[in-house]
Design an enzyme around this catalytic site. Structure first.
Site, short mmCIF file in Angstrom:
data_model
loop_
_atom_site.label_atom_id
_atom_site.label_comp_id
_atom_site.label_asym_id
_atom_site.label_seq_id
_atom_site.Cartn_x
_atom_site.Cartn_y
_atom_site.Cartn_z
N LYS A 190 0.84 -1.19 0.00
CA LYS A 190 0.00 0.00 0.00
C LYS A 190 0.88 1.24 0.00
CE LYS A 190 -1.85 2.46 3.30
NZ LYS A 190 -1.70 3.81 2.73
N GLU A 263 10.69 0.55 9.92
CA GLU A 263 11.64 1.64 9.65
C GLU A 263 10.91 2.92 9.99
OE1 GLU A 263 14.64 1.18 8.76
OE2 GLU A 263 14.75 -0.70 7.65
N CYS A 297 13.45 10.62 6.59
CA CYS A 297 13.51 10.01 7.92
C CYS A 297 14.90 10.15 8.52
CB CYS A 297 13.13 8.54 7.83
SG CYS A 297 14.05 7.70 6.57
N GLU A 392 10.57 15.04 15.84
CA GLU A 392 10.80 15.10 14.41
C GLU A 392 9.87 16.16 13.81
OE1 GLU A 392 9.54 11.51 12.40
OE2 GLU A 392 11.41 11.52 11.25
P1 NAD Z 1 2.55 7.48 8.69
O1 NAD Z 1 3.09 6.55 9.69
O2 NAD Z 1 1.40 8.31 9.06
O3 NAD Z 1 2.10 6.71 7.39
C1 NAD Z 1 2.91 5.77 6.75
C2 NAD Z 1 2.04 4.78 6.03
O4 NAD Z 1 1.27 4.05 6.98
C3 NAD Z 1 1.02 5.38 5.07
O5 NAD Z 1 0.92 4.55 3.96
C4 NAD Z 1 -0.27 5.36 5.88
O6 NAD Z 1 -1.41 5.31 5.09
C5 NAD Z 1 -0.11 4.10 6.67
N1 NAD Z 1 -0.85 4.06 7.94
C6 NAD Z 1 -1.31 5.09 8.69
N2 NAD Z 1 -1.89 4.63 9.81
C7 NAD Z 1 -1.80 3.28 9.78
C8 NAD Z 1 -2.19 2.24 10.66
N3 NAD Z 1 -2.79 2.48 11.82
N4 NAD Z 1 -1.91 0.96 10.32
C9 NAD Z 1 -1.26 0.69 9.18
N5 NAD Z 1 -0.88 1.62 8.29
C10 NAD Z 1 -1.14 2.92 8.59
O7 NAD Z 1 3.81 8.30 8.26
P2 NAD Z 1 3.87 9.46 7.19
O8 NAD Z 1 3.41 10.70 7.88
O9 NAD Z 1 3.23 9.07 5.94
O10 NAD Z 1 5.44 9.48 6.92
C11 NAD Z 1 6.32 10.21 7.68
C12 NAD Z 1 7.01 9.35 8.71
O11 NAD Z 1 7.66 8.23 8.16
C13 NAD Z 1 8.08 10.10 9.43
O12 NAD Z 1 7.97 9.89 10.82
C14 NAD Z 1 9.38 9.50 8.92
O13 NAD Z 1 10.47 9.61 9.76
C15 NAD Z 1 9.00 8.12 8.63
N6 NAD Z 1 9.86 7.53 7.60
C16 NAD Z 1 10.79 6.61 7.96
C17 NAD Z 1 11.63 6.04 7.01
C18 NAD Z 1 12.65 5.00 7.39
O14 NAD Z 1 13.18 4.33 6.54
N7 NAD Z 1 12.98 4.83 8.65
C19 NAD Z 1 11.51 6.39 5.67
C20 NAD Z 1 10.56 7.34 5.33
C21 NAD Z 1 9.73 7.89 6.31
#
Ligand code: NAD
Ligand code: MN
Length: 780
Positions: A190, A263, A297, A392
């Site tokens: 997804k 991650e 991230c 963050e």
């Molecule tokens: P998010 O956690 O809100 O969303 C990430 C994904 O999870 C999206 O596809 C979202 O639809 C889905 N999601 C949301 N709630 C969910 C749930 N309860 N169960 C399952 N899936 C769910 O994060 P974001 O705001 O989209 O992205 C930013 C964050 O991601 C930042 O905190 C960043 O640091 C992190 N990030 C980490 C890495 C890494 O490799 N460590 C890489 C990129 C981003």
């Protein structure tokens, strides 16, 4: 403007990249996108718009997946998996090569589409995101080719649910899909709701490449769809996103037997020493925090600069910030594009506006009159505990503070709940390479930043999550040992009412901090033989005893710092001393279990100690050949303090089989002895005492596993919990571990043959270590 005027102002003219081809592809789907399930697109259903954040225009309408959609995607993946796995490594490699080549062939289309949907500068999507995505498929085509030779005894996990964020949509897709497919898994992925378009284009590419249907399935939608995937009948969840959602997924999958990698977020330090090449460090910082508008991230979002040069450095930095160009992401001369969505921009603004500390500097850049933009911002003079130093921001906002000494730099750098990445800038090789091992981070860049490659593991420590993507270590997340595990049923202690055979009452204690300690609660229980005679009394440890043991383990800081040579010697000594008392231990085991396997068990335990003594100085890290200037060192580091619920059925061998690899690799352990048969563990105190094991390295408790597990799992100073208990504690431990996102390794109620191959080896060594990737300049 005349040439002379242009020359004088040195201003850039616009250099727009054409969006025509990407818009034409979108126009083919003007009635909306469905999901990609079982090799074809479903009919578009009710859903949501995907917008271009640079101008707010709707690019496409997407479908919100229903539970039935997710079910059919999972079913398609399930149906395809056996055949895909049986195709064999070389067969799968062909498909991965084909995908890599098609990604190359359509590179510009992917880059433009990514920039339209996400708002990142075309310079980045074209030169970084898309090439790295291709590289990931090429690299893992190779991993598929080599699987049978390099991963003996391992097979695909099965169906993988994969959930990714919006900041590197195609690249995160590649990081997830390439290794999964290479190892014979099928996937349901997804993309994030703001940025699903390149995933849908990738689905198109899968069709063109003739990938067997059902191998890749893509469903679109928001967090609800993510939740459906987490709850679905999948074997593994791979998640990249926020720590908050990662924690929720840890809780949701607790006890389900689903394998999990996370991650998550970061607040990575960018450390500049006074002997650094300051101009290079400023340039690096531009990449660290303004790459993808800071929506990265591993962004170097926390500047730590040495006091003596801080004013000079800030001055150079502000001047450089004023030269940054913010604007149309499709303009090839733009440094910083649009923020992915107004929601994210508002969240950045809210965080910055709520801060009242320090000094805020905004770059002089002119922002476009409309669209979703935020100016490059620097906030200095914050205290280490301030919200903006800890949380963050995920935007183009850098926070900075100063330090005096290297040890203060380490302390500030590690003063965070995260542990994803860190950069160290110094022209002094001694300073830089002294820092690298001291930083709690999965990735460390020496005189560099944001370097990424398929061959180099990427992932975090602490609340930045667990598991690695890329490199050899990334594959373990997509494979499991072959063979069908057998269930392990609860092993009950014998009861009795007879006194001790020789009339002498023996009451053991706990073993904490190198001393035999009375239990806090003052309760003990009798351990009886099969025929009901009393063999001895053992204490029933409580949460206070656990806390004491963890504290003692933490105190043994010399152990991870000791040489592997020294640790090997201690393990040999343990083996030798156990062997000297083999008869006594064998007798004890037979009395407790009512079996006659004591002699064999002791022999195996001695052998195991020798085996891990041998491994102590041989589990090397390695050096990865990355296509950049430099090399990436994959260093093995101990996990820290590991709590283990020991196997019930092998009272001595089980304890030794978990303790030895852990301490060989430099960890300290808190062991809960076999619950029904604890006396071999309490006898083992004397072996520990006579073998030069430093106090606190091994702590042993006796008592009830189900009572001890929640405290161990929830303890903030425990870094990992393993359970091989015959009480199925998987759910308790995995749920409890969500707090500080500690690593867990649980048996899910399945047995392990401690006498055989399963009882030792690479799996244990891997669990006892974490890979830290250290990028160092090397060669030209
Ligand atoms: P998010 O956690 O809100 O969303 C990430 C994904 O999870 C999206 O596809 C979202 O639809 C889905 N999601 C949301 N709630 C969910 C749930 N309860 N169960 C399952 N899936 C769910 O994060 P974001 O705001 O989209 O992205 C930013 C964050 O991601 C930042 O905190 C960043 O640091 C992190 N990030 C980490 C890495 C890494 O490799 N460590 C890489 C990129 C981003
Ligand atoms: Mn979008």
């Amino acid at each position: 403007m005349t040439v002379k005027e242009i020359f004088e102002t040195m201003d850039y003219g616009p250099a727009p990249e054409s969006a025509a081809e990407a818009l034409a592809w979108l126009a083919e789907h003007s009635d909306g996108f469905g999901h990609f399930i079982d090799g074809s697109f479903t009919k578009p259903g009710a859903g949501f718009d995907s917008r271009n954040p640079a101008n707010g225009e709707v690019l496409a309408t997407l479908t919100q997946a229903t539970p039935a959609d997710v079910d059919s995607a999972v079913a398609a993946a399930r149906a395809a998996q056996g055949k895909w796995s049986k195709l064999g490594g070389p067969g799968r490699a062909r498909h991965l090569y084909a995908l890599a080549r098609l990604l190359q062939k359509h590179a510009r289309l992917f880059a433009v589409l990514e920039t339209l949907d996400n708002g990142k500068p075309i310079r980045e999507s074209r030169d970084i995101d898309v090439p790295l995505a291709q590289r990931h498929f090429y690299y893992h085509a190779g991993m598929a080719q080599l699987m049978e030779k390099t991963q003996p005894g391992r097979e695909a996990m099965g169906v993988c649910g994969q959930i990714i964020p919006w900041n590197f949509p195609l690249l995160m897709l590649s990081w997830k899909i390439a290794p999964a497919l290479a190892m014979g898994n099928t996937v349901v992925l997804k993309p994030a709701e703001y940025t699903s378009l390149t995933a849908l284009l990738f689905a198109d590419i899968c069709r063109q490449a003739g990938l067997p249907k059902g191998v890749v399935n893509i469903v679109t939608g928001d967090g609800d769809v993510g939740r459906m995937i987490v709850d679905a009948d999948v074997d593994k969840i791979a998640f990249t996103g926020s720590t908050e959602v990662g924690r929720a997924i840890r809780e949701a999958t607790a006890g389900s037997g689903k394998s999990l990698t996370l991650e998550l977020g970061g607040k990575s330090p960018y450390i500049v020493f006074e002997d650094a090449d300051l101009d290079s460090a400023v340039e690096g910082l531009v990449d660290a925090i303004w790459f993808n508008g800071g929506q990265v991230c591993c962004a170097g979002s926390r500047l730590l600069v040495q006091e003596g040069v801080s004013e000079d450095f800030y001055r150079r930095l502000r001047r450089r910030m004023d030269g940054l160009r913010v604007g149309d992401p499709l303009d090839k001369c733009i440094d910083i594009g649009a923020i992915v969505d107004p929601v994210q921009r508002d969240s950045i603004a809210r965080m910055v506006d709520s801060n009242t500390e320090g000094e805020t500097y905004r770059a002089a850049a002119t922002l476009p009159a409309s669209g979703c933009y935020y100016p490059p911002t620097l906030i200095t003079g914050l205290s280490p505990a301030s919200t903006l130093m800890q949380d963050e921001i995920f935007g183009p906002v850098l926070v900075g503070t100063t330090f005096r000494t290297p040890s203060e730099a380490v302390e500030l750098a590690n003063n965070t709940r995260y542990g994803l990445a860190a950069s160290v800038w110094s022209e002094n090789i001694n300073v830089a390479l002294d820092m690298a091992p001291k930083l709690v981070a999965g990735v460390v860049w020496v005189n560099g930043t944001n370097m990424l490659d398929a061959a180099a593991g990427f992932g975090g420590m602490r609340e930045s999550g667990f598991g690695r993507e890329g490199g050899w270590e990334g594959l373990t997340a997509y494979t499991r040992p072959t063979g069908k595990p057998k269930p392990l049923s609860k092993i009950e202690a014998f009861t009795g009412d007879k006194g001790p055979e020789d009339g002498i009452d023996r009451t053991a204690k706990l073993y904490i901090g190198g001393k035999q300690a009375r239990p806090d609660g003052g309760y003990s229980r009798g351990v009886y033989s099969k025929s009901g005679t009393l063999l001895g009394q053992v204490p029933i440890a409580n949460r206070k005893d656990i806390r004491n043991a963890v504290e003692a383990a933490h105190g043994a800081k010399g152990w991870p710092a000791a040489t592997a040579h020294l640790r090997a010697q201690v393990l040999y000594y343990l083996g030798e001393n156990l062997s000297a008392r083999a008869e006594e231990f064998a007798k004890r085991l037979d009395q407790m279990t009512g079996n006659r396997t004591g002699v064999k068990e002791v022999e195996a335990a001695v052998d195991r100690l020798f085996t891990y003594a041998a491994w102590a100085d041989k589990l090397d890290g390695d050096v990865r050949a990355v296509p950049l200037r430099g090399v990436a060192l994959a260093m093995r580091e101990p996990v820290g303090v590991i709590g283990v619920l020991c196997p019930d059925e092998a009272p001595l061998l089980g304890l030794v089989s978990v303790m030895a690899p852990a301490i060989a690799m430099g960890n300290r352990v808190v062991l809960a002895a076999s619950e029904p048969f604890p006396l071999a563990a309490t006898d083992f105190y004397q072996v520990l005492e006579t073998s030069d094991v430093p106090a606190g390295v091994v702590n042993i408790l006796t008592g009830n596993h189900a009572e001890l597990a929640p405290t161990l799992a929830a303890h903030a100073d425990v870094n990992a919990v393993w359970s091989f208990s015959s009480t199925d504690l998987a759910a308790t431990i995995e749920r409890g571990a969500a707090g500080n996102l500690k690593r867990t390794w649980v048996n899910n109620g399945q047995s392990r043959d401690w006498m055989g191959e399963e009882g030792e080896g690479q799996t244990f060594l891997d669990a006892a270590t974490e890979i830290k990737t250290v990028w160092v300049p090397y060669g030209a």
